[in-house]
Design a protein around this motif. Structure first.
Motif: not given
Length: 134
Positions: A14, A17-18, A22, A45-46, A48-51, A58
């Motif tokens: 976690s 997460n950037t 990533c 973005d897809v 990074v948002s899944a981290t 997903d």
């Protein structure tokens, strides 16, 4: 994509997460997809948002090709300690308020208590007007 790689906890993964760092968890394996962010067809973005969580659902929901699955090998960094991933809870719908059918009859009674006197008044005026004009 060999097994026996380094084992990471969810907290460790976690931290990555950037867009500059990533990491994703897919099917119990950890992948550093930082170098792939710019090339990902769905955008960075897809990813990074899944981290910070298990991104298996997903990944599977999108329906990735065999080629995409093969590409994961290039980004493999280790395994995830499954005991650090919280168990997913099943959806429990909210409790519905109790529907009291008796209230429906109460509403009808109150409506009739309002409408019947108005109907009687209207009838009385109608009779009065009719008798005056005759």
């Amino acid at each position: 994509m060999g097994s026996g790689g380094k084992v990471f906890t969810l907290a460790q993964v976690s931290e990555h997460n950037t867009p500059k760092d990533c990491w994703l968890i897919i099917n119990g394996k950890v992948y550093d997809v930082t170098k792939f962010l710019e090339d990902h067809p769905g955008g960075d973005d897809v990813l990074v948002s899944a981290t910070g969580k298990d991104a298996t659902d997903d990944f599977e929901d999108v329906g990735h090709s065999d080629n995409a699955r093969d590409m994961l090998k290039d980004f493999y960094v280790g395994e995830i300690d499954a005991s650090t991933i919280p168990k997913s809870s099943t959806y429990t719908p909210p409790k519905q308020p109790y529907y009291n059918q008796d209230k429906t009859s109460e509403f009808i009674v109150k409506l009739l208590q309002f409408l019947v006197p108005i109907a009687i008044l209207g009838l009385a005026f109608g009779v009065r007007l009719y008798t005056k004009s005759s």
